[in-house]
Write a protein that holds these residues in place. Structure first.
Motif, PDB file in Angstrom:
ATOM      1  N   THR A 219      45.886 -72.501   6.735  1.00  0.00           N
ATOM      2  CA  THR A 219      44.974 -71.539   7.357  1.00  0.00           C
ATOM      3  C   THR A 219      45.150 -71.556   8.869  1.00  0.00           C
ATOM      4  O   THR A 219      45.013 -70.526   9.532  1.00  0.00           O
ATOM      5  N   GLY A 220      45.474 -72.738   9.414  1.00  0.00           N
ATOM      6  CA  GLY A 220      45.711 -72.835  10.850  1.00  0.00           C
ATOM      7  C   GLY A 220      46.925 -72.038  11.291  1.00  0.00           C
ATOM      8  O   GLY A 220      46.911 -71.376  12.330  1.00  0.00           O
ATOM      9  N   ALA A 221      48.004 -72.091  10.480  1.00  0.00           N
ATOM     10  CA  ALA A 221      49.200 -71.310  10.791  1.00  0.00           C
ATOM     11  C   ALA A 221      48.878 -69.818  10.790  1.00  0.00           C
ATOM     12  O   ALA A 221      49.351 -69.058  11.647  1.00  0.00           O
ATOM     13  N   CYS A 222      48.049 -69.390   9.833  1.00  0.00           N
ATOM     14  CA  CYS A 222      47.634 -67.981   9.773  1.00  0.00           C
ATOM     15  C   CYS A 222      46.805 -67.618  11.000  1.00  0.00           C
ATOM     16  O   CYS A 222      46.991 -66.550  11.599  1.00  0.00           O
ATOM     17  N   ARG A 236      54.147 -59.561  14.393  1.00  0.00           N
ATOM     18  CA  ARG A 236      53.276 -59.608  13.211  1.00  0.00           C
ATOM     19  C   ARG A 236      53.857 -60.434  12.069  1.00  0.00           C
ATOM     20  O   ARG A 236      53.168 -60.695  11.086  1.00  0.00           O
ATOM     21  N   GLU A 237      55.089 -60.852  12.172  1.00  0.00           N
ATOM     22  CA  GLU A 237      55.660 -61.839  11.253  1.00  0.00           C
ATOM     23  C   GLU A 237      56.368 -62.884  12.095  1.00  0.00           C
ATOM     24  O   GLU A 237      57.160 -62.549  12.980  1.00  0.00           O
ATOM     25  N   ALA A 238      56.069 -64.143  11.827  1.00  0.00           N
ATOM     26  CA  ALA A 238      56.665 -65.205  12.635  1.00  0.00           C
ATOM     27  C   ALA A 238      56.744 -66.497  11.835  1.00  0.00           C
ATOM     28  O   ALA A 238      56.017 -66.699  10.854  1.00  0.00           O
ATOM     29  N   GLN A 239      57.657 -67.357  12.277  1.00  0.00           N
ATOM     30  CA  GLN A 239      57.756 -68.696  11.714  1.00  0.00           C
ATOM     31  C   GLN A 239      56.853 -69.622  12.527  1.00  0.00           C
ATOM     32  O   GLN A 239      56.991 -69.709  13.747  1.00  0.00           O
ATOM     33  N   ILE A 240      55.947 -70.278  11.826  1.00  0.00           N
ATOM     34  CA  ILE A 240      55.041 -71.211  12.492  1.00  0.00           C
ATOM     35  C   ILE A 240      55.535 -72.617  12.173  1.00  0.00           C
ATOM     36  O   ILE A 240      55.465 -73.086  11.032  1.00  0.00           O
ATOM     37  N   HIS A 241      56.056 -73.302  13.195  1.00  0.00           N
ATOM     38  CA  HIS A 241      56.641 -74.622  13.029  1.00  0.00           C
ATOM     39  C   HIS A 241      55.575 -75.694  13.239  1.00  0.00           C
ATOM     40  O   HIS A 241      55.018 -75.824  14.333  1.00  0.00           O
ATOM     41  N   VAL A 249      54.533 -66.597   8.169  1.00  0.00           N
ATOM     42  CA  VAL A 249      53.228 -65.923   8.156  1.00  0.00           C
ATOM     43  C   VAL A 249      53.404 -64.490   8.635  1.00  0.00           C
ATOM     44  O   VAL A 249      54.158 -64.226   9.581  1.00  0.00           O
ATOM     45  N   SER A 250      52.711 -63.554   7.973  1.00  0.00           N
ATOM     46  CA  SER A 250      52.770 -62.152   8.387  1.00  0.00           C
ATOM     47  C   SER A 250      51.383 -61.521   8.326  1.00  0.00           C
ATOM     48  O   SER A 250      50.551 -61.897   7.498  1.00  0.00           O
ATOM     49  N   TRP A 251      51.170 -60.559   9.220  1.00  0.00           N
ATOM     50  CA  TRP A 251      49.917 -59.781   9.294  1.00  0.00           C
ATOM     51  C   TRP A 251      50.341 -58.347   9.594  1.00  0.00           C
ATOM     52  O   TRP A 251      50.471 -57.970  10.761  1.00  0.00           O
ATOM     53  N   PRO A 252      50.585 -57.525   8.556  1.00  0.00           N
ATOM     54  CA  PRO A 252      51.191 -56.192   8.753  1.00  0.00           C
ATOM     55  C   PRO A 252      50.470 -55.294   9.746  1.00  0.00           C
ATOM     56  O   PRO A 252      51.105 -54.575  10.522  1.00  0.00           O
ATOM     57  N   PHE A 259      49.474 -62.922   5.048  1.00  0.00           N
ATOM     58  CA  PHE A 259      50.267 -63.560   3.996  1.00  0.00           C
ATOM     59  C   PHE A 259      50.973 -64.795   4.554  1.00  0.00           C
ATOM     60  O   PHE A 259      51.467 -64.779   5.686  1.00  0.00           O
ATOM     61  N   MET A 260      50.997 -65.832   3.741  1.00  0.00           N
ATOM     62  CA  MET A 260      51.618 -67.098   4.133  1.00  0.00           C
ATOM     63  C   MET A 260      52.523 -67.574   3.006  1.00  0.00           C
ATOM     64  O   MET A 260      52.154 -67.493   1.835  1.00  0.00           O
ATOM     65  N   GLU A 261      53.712 -68.071   3.341  1.00  0.00           N
ATOM     66  CA  GLU A 261      54.611 -68.604   2.321  1.00  0.00           C
ATOM     67  C   GLU A 261      55.170 -69.943   2.769  1.00  0.00           C
ATOM     68  O   GLU A 261      55.578 -70.115   3.922  1.00  0.00           O
ATOM     69  N   GLY A 262      55.170 -70.905   1.831  1.00  0.00           N
ATOM     70  CA  GLY A 262      55.702 -72.225   2.135  1.00  0.00           C
ATOM     71  C   GLY A 262      55.773 -73.082   0.888  1.00  0.00           C
ATOM     72  O   GLY A 262      55.334 -72.675  -0.194  1.00  0.00           O
ATOM     73  N   PRO A 263      56.324 -74.286   0.996  1.00  0.00           N
ATOM     74  CA  PRO A 263      56.537 -75.147  -0.161  1.00  0.00           C
ATOM     75  C   PRO A 263      55.298 -75.951  -0.547  1.00  0.00           C
ATOM     76  O   PRO A 263      54.335 -76.054   0.213  1.00  0.00           O
TER      77      PRO A 263
END
Length: 281
Positions: A219-222, A236-241, A249-252, A259-263
């Motif tokens: 949620t913090g990355a978002c 609006r779309e970026a890699q949060i390291h 993470v993306s926010w159209p 939207f967030m995607e990760g392992p």
């Protein structure tokens, strides 16, 4: 009492089935003991696979200090993989009932490993919804004074409160603890310290409410991406390291969901001893 240990980018959790905890009198105290890294299993939080009348399952999550969180981005990815690997859900995409509302994860694959893309819902930006005690519709670059210093604060809720600081002080852990407990936040807050690398990448250190420094926070990355868009420093779309790895993470647009995607990875299964349970219950 059986459990499964999982992590999302190093943000680790102990997962229990709801029925396993029916003899537990105080879940908050129990969770605090489980999360202890010396005398317990060791984790940033406890996740419960609970029943729901709104979705196939509900996720309840308790922080290492025993407090209950509304939502957790890394936690819900672990929750989704836990259910998917055990054949508890028929489809890769399914709703989950959380204290922040219905969240919809989708089990995917990245680099040959299971990952999860999560519709995290719309960010809540009105001060009273976060909540933060500031008389404003949105809180962007609010001058917050802590420990004799002033930081530009942008506040975002992703179902739980976040204070995003686009600065990385050397004593960020001390500052993070002070901001978490600042009287402006009636429910306390998570804190993210951000160093923007370019419009598509940012480095983040996390001070998690009720836990302290963690290797990742979904949620913090978002919240970081949303805050970066509001400030005009991130696309609006970026890699949060994060220290434990990277989330996409993306926010159209301003009216859309984040939207967030990760392992998410399972580490081991275990069983608490009867001797310990006699005390912990």
């Amino acid at each position: 009492m059986r459990f499964v240990k999982m992590h999302g980018l190093g943000n680790d959790f102990v997962i229990f089935e709801w029925k396993e905890l029916q003899g537990v009198k105080d879940i908050a105290s129990f969770s605090k003991r489980v999360c202890d890294r010396h005398f317990g299993v060791g984790a940033d939080g406890v996740i419960l696979v609970a029943p729901s009348d709104r979705a196939p399952f509900a996720m309840r999550i308790f922080n290492a200090d025993g407090s209950e969180a509304e939502m957790c981005g890394n936690g819900i990815r672990c929750f989704a993989v836990y259910l998917w690997k055990r054949g508890r859900v028929a489809d890769r995409e399914f709703p989950v009932d959380t204290k922040a509302g219905i969240i919809v994860p989708r089990v995917t694959e990245r680099n040959g490993k299971l990952a999860v893309k999560v519709n995290m819902g719309k960010p809540r930006l009105r001060a009273s919804f976060i909540p933060i005690d500031v008389d404003a519709e949105q809180v962007v670059d609010y001058p917050l004074q802590v420990d004799g210093k002033t930081f530009a604060l942008t506040a975002v809720s992703m179902g739980n409160p976040h204070a995003v600081i686009f600065d990385l002080p050397g004593d960020w852990e001390k500052v993070g603890e002070s901001i978490e407990k600042h009287p402006l936040f009636p429910h306390k807050t998570n804190v993210e310290f951000v160093k923007v690398q370019n419009r598509k990448e940012a480095l983040v250190k996390v001070w998690e409410r009720g836990v302290g420094p963690t290797l990742a926070c979904g949620t913090g990355a978002c919240a970081v991406l949303v805050a970066g868009v509001l400030k005009g420093v991130l696309d609006r779309e970026a890699q949060i390291h994060l220290p434990g790895g990277t989330l996409l993470v993306s926010w159209p647009d301003n009216q859309s969901d984040v939207f967030m995607e990760g392992p998410a990875e399972e580490v081991f299964e275990g069983k608490l001893s009867e001797e310990v349970l006699k005390v912990w219950k």
